[in-house]
Design an enzyme around this catalytic site. Structure first.
Site, short mmCIF file in Angstrom:
data_model
loop_
_atom_site.label_atom_id
_atom_site.label_comp_id
_atom_site.label_asym_id
_atom_site.label_seq_id
_atom_site.Cartn_x
_atom_site.Cartn_y
_atom_site.Cartn_z
N ARG A 104 0.68 -1.20 0.05
CA ARG A 104 -0.31 0.10 -0.54
C ARG A 104 0.71 1.32 -0.29
O ARG A 104 1.85 1.44 0.67
CB ARG A 104 -0.65 0.17 1.10
CG ARG A 104 -2.09 -1.30 1.38
CD ARG A 104 -2.72 -0.54 2.20
NE ARG A 104 -2.58 -0.18 3.66
CZ ARG A 104 -3.35 0.44 4.47
NH1 ARG A 104 -4.34 0.12 4.36
NH2 ARG A 104 -2.94 0.37 5.85
N THR A 108 -1.75 6.90 0.20
CA THR A 108 -2.69 7.39 -1.23
C THR A 108 -3.59 5.55 -0.53
O THR A 108 -4.79 6.28 -0.83
CB THR A 108 -2.55 7.25 -2.42
OG1 THR A 108 -2.31 5.40 -2.94
CG2 THR A 108 -2.02 8.52 -3.05
N ASP A 200 1.01 -4.20 11.93
CA ASP A 200 0.81 -4.30 10.80
C ASP A 200 1.27 -5.59 10.49
O ASP A 200 2.60 -6.43 10.96
CB ASP A 200 2.41 -3.50 10.17
CG ASP A 200 2.33 -3.60 9.08
OD1 ASP A 200 2.88 -2.91 8.10
OD2 ASP A 200 2.81 -4.32 7.81
N ASP A 203 4.84 -7.61 8.73
CA ASP A 203 5.63 -6.72 10.04
C ASP A 203 5.90 -8.54 11.37
O ASP A 203 6.87 -8.26 11.27
CB ASP A 203 5.89 -5.58 10.18
CG ASP A 203 6.21 -4.33 9.06
OD1 ASP A 203 7.32 -4.43 8.25
OD2 ASP A 203 5.60 -3.39 9.47
C1 PRP Z 1 -0.75 -5.34 4.24
C2 PRP Z 1 -2.01 -6.20 4.04
C3 PRP Z 1 -2.42 -5.73 2.86
C4 PRP Z 1 -3.08 -4.64 2.76
C5 PRP Z 1 -4.08 -4.57 3.53
O1 PRP Z 1 -0.30 -5.53 3.26
O2 PRP Z 1 -1.33 -7.67 4.01
O3 PRP Z 1 -2.32 -6.51 1.60
O4 PRP Z 1 -1.65 -3.90 3.92
O5 PRP Z 1 -4.82 -3.42 3.38
P1 PRP Z 1 -6.26 -2.65 1.97
O6 PRP Z 1 -7.02 -3.89 2.78
O7 PRP Z 1 -6.39 -1.38 2.65
O8 PRP Z 1 -5.52 -2.86 0.66
P2 PRP Z 1 0.87 -4.66 3.57
O9 PRP Z 1 0.39 -2.92 2.89
O10 PRP Z 1 1.38 -3.69 4.34
O11 PRP Z 1 2.53 -4.79 2.77
P3 PRP Z 1 2.81 -6.33 3.46
O12 PRP Z 1 2.39 -7.71 3.99
O13 PRP Z 1 4.13 -6.33 2.10
O14 PRP Z 1 3.57 -5.90 4.55
N1 URA Z 2 -2.10 -3.72 6.56
C1 URA Z 2 -2.13 -4.26 7.77
O1 URA Z 2 -1.33 -4.77 8.27
N2 URA Z 2 -2.66 -4.06 9.07
C2 URA Z 2 -3.63 -3.30 9.47
O2 URA Z 2 -4.33 -2.61 10.43
C3 URA Z 2 -4.04 -2.94 7.91
C4 URA Z 2 -3.88 -3.33 6.25
#
Ligand code: PRP
Ligand code: URA
Length: 209
Positions: A104, A108, A200, A203
């Site tokens: 993400r 935005t 997160d 993480d």
């Molecule tokens: C997180 C999570 C989803 C997304 C959800 O990923 O694992 O993929 O956010 O958010 P949304 O519904 O608003 O799209 P992130 O972008 O943090 O990437 P990562 O899994 O690589 O940490």
């Molecule tokens: N992605 C995450 O990993 N946690 C949240 O709460 C939202 C998006």
């Protein structure tokens, strides 16, 4: 209209509380995410087709049931979705695994795709998209868009925690998709994090913060 299943089970409720706790470390977090994925997989496969099979027990011949040989695919949304693959594979070991990478944009909150590798015959498979979090719903919607563009028709989306905002967007954008949610939370905060959530997910699974 696709089905919406909000998991209502003491084991899932218990395990989600454990991963919400900020004191839970990476090792336990990863194990529990995998266990929850397995329980959600069990529920999401309830409608898989069966066919008769003749078998001989030590006592007699009988007619049993076996899966009707439908091809399945597990598609984690990277990174955090990777944490759910192991639990899914334990129950559906013949499934192929494809990967869609998305992050993400922190400003935005729009998802940006950076990787996509799917089984060649993905259009002939029943697909299980997995990601622990559905926050704005953008990542789930875009991943499903990408799968539909490749010809996928039978898609399920499994997450551990969803925000009402994300669930609404997902159901409006992809009304045909079955959605399986471990817990439906309260809302998103100003940074797009789910409240109360678990922080997160990527993480916490990979220990990167
Ligand atoms: C997180 C999570 C989803 C997304 C959800 O990923 O694992 O993929 O956010 O958010 P949304 O519904 O608003 O799209 P992130 O972008 O943090 O990437 P990562 O899994 O690589 O940490
Ligand atoms: N992605 C995450 O990993 N946690 C949240 O709460 C939202 C998006």
């Amino acid at each position: 209209m696709g089905k919406l299943i909000i998991m209502d089970h003491p084991l899932i409720a218990h395990k989600i509380s454990l991963i919400r706790n900020k004191k839970t470390g990476t090792r336990d977090f990863r194990t529990i995410v995998s266990e929850i994925a397995m329980l959600e997989c069990y529920e999401s496969t309830r409608d898989l087709e069966l066919e008769d099979v003749e078998i001989e027990t030590p006592i007699c011949k009988t007619t049993g049931k076996k899966l009707a040989g439908k091809k399945l695919a597990i598609i984690p949304i990277l990174r955090a979705g990777l944490g759910m693959v192991d639990g899914m594979e334990k129950l559906i070991p013949s499934a192929k695994v494809g990967h869609i990478g998305m992050y993400r944009d922190p400003k935005t909150l729009n998802p940006i795709e950076y990787y996509c590798k799917l089984p060649d015959d993905i259009d002939k498979r029943d697909v299980f998209v997995v990601d622990p979090m559905c926050a704005t719903g953008g990542s789930a919607c875009d991943a499903i868009d990408a799968l539909k563009a490749k010809g996928c028709k039978n898609i399920r989306f499994l997450c551990i925690i969803a925000a009402p905002e994300g669930l609404k967007k997902l159901q409006e954008t992809h009304p045909d998709v079955d959605v399986i949610v471990g817990a439906l939370d309260d809302h998103l905060n100003d940074h797009g994090y789910i409240v109360p959530g678990l922080g997160d997910a990527g993480d916490r699974i990979f220990g990167t913060k």
